[in-house]
Design a protein around this motif. Structure first.
Motif, mmCIF file in Angstrom:
data_model
loop_
_atom_site.group_PDB
_atom_site.id
_atom_site.type_symbol
_atom_site.label_atom_id
_atom_site.label_comp_id
_atom_site.label_asym_id
_atom_site.label_seq_id
_atom_site.Cartn_x
_atom_site.Cartn_y
_atom_site.Cartn_z
ATOM 1 N N SER A 36 46.279 -1.578 25.148
ATOM 2 C CA SER A 36 47.559 -2.153 25.046
ATOM 3 C C SER A 36 48.434 -2.040 23.964
ATOM 4 C CB SER A 36 47.582 -3.279 25.790
ATOM 5 O OG SER A 36 46.936 -4.193 24.972
ATOM 6 N N LYS A 72 47.670 2.919 22.639
ATOM 7 C CA LYS A 72 48.713 3.658 23.881
ATOM 8 C C LYS A 72 49.006 5.017 23.432
ATOM 9 C CE LYS A 72 51.127 0.119 25.923
ATOM 10 N NZ LYS A 72 52.616 -0.635 26.120
ATOM 11 N N LYS A 94 47.922 8.711 25.229
ATOM 12 C CA LYS A 94 48.904 9.567 25.491
ATOM 13 C C LYS A 94 48.300 11.002 24.721
ATOM 14 C CE LYS A 94 53.725 10.261 25.050
ATOM 15 N NZ LYS A 94 55.188 9.834 24.353
ATOM 16 N N ARG A 132 42.855 2.863 30.381
ATOM 17 C CA ARG A 132 44.163 2.906 29.750
ATOM 18 C C ARG A 132 44.647 1.591 29.420
ATOM 19 N NH1 ARG A 132 47.966 6.308 30.046
ATOM 20 N NH2 ARG A 132 47.028 7.591 31.637
#
Length: 184
Positions: free
Chosen positions: A93, A98, A102, A89
């Motif tokens: 960034s 991101k 998600k 993850r």
């Protein structure tokens, strides 16, 4: 007299245990049947690795049991991918990375539920085709995750390609089983 009786009972119980260990499931599929089945898939080695070496295969009595193993293997791949997403993850960034992470987390959550539903539904042999449909939708969610890394911004290498590929290959094995169960 009691000691002799105990020895005979112990001998009979030991013999019974040996038979149970040597022949755990009387109606189990033969290993050569599993190999023959895997030869009918797109990737024999993959099938043998994920289906043929699964410890539950020794108790599989028929293709419906093999189907349950394939559903379960899909769920395992989805769970492993979700763990991997958590590990990588921080490498994504930026806003696009991101968003993609998600998106994949959401899709993998949905896929996990669908593969679990497929497994549970598939346990009722008469509902194997319905279970297949759940697994098919689960595979679609996994495929969408892979595609997400190629759109809506710069193309990036998906961090879960390995798991996505495995689910897609397992899905093709599921299709072969369904065809054999319903087309023959």
């Amino acid at each position: 007299m009691a000691t002799t009786l105990n020895k005979h009972i112990t001998f009979v119980l030991s013999l019974f245990l040996i038979v149970l260990i040597a022949f755990p499931v009387v109606n189990a599929m033969l290993l050569q049947d599993i190999y023959a089945f895997c030869k009918e898939t797109n990737n024999v080695n993959f099938c043998l690795k994920y289906i043929g070496t699964d410890k539950r295969i020794l108790a599989a009595r028929n293709l419906n049991d093999v189907l349950l193993i394939a559903f379960s293997q899909c769920k395992i791949q989805v769970s492993e991918a979700a763990k991997h997403i958590n590990k990588v993850r921080q490498k994504f960034s930026g806003p696009i990375g991101k968003e993609r992470i998600k998106f994949c987390e959401r899709n993998y959550g949905l896929a996990s539920g669908l593969f679990q539903e497929a497994y549970e539904t598939g346990q009722q042999k008469v509902l194997a085709y319905r279970a297949h449909l759940s697994a098919k939708v689960g595979s679609t969610y996994v495929r969408e995750c892979e595609e997400e890394w190629k759109k809506n911004g710069p193309i990036q290498k998906s961090p879960v390609t390995y798991y996505n590929t495995n689910v897609i290959k397992l899905s093709s094995i599921i299709r072969v089983i369904i065809d054999k169960l319903y087309m023959n």
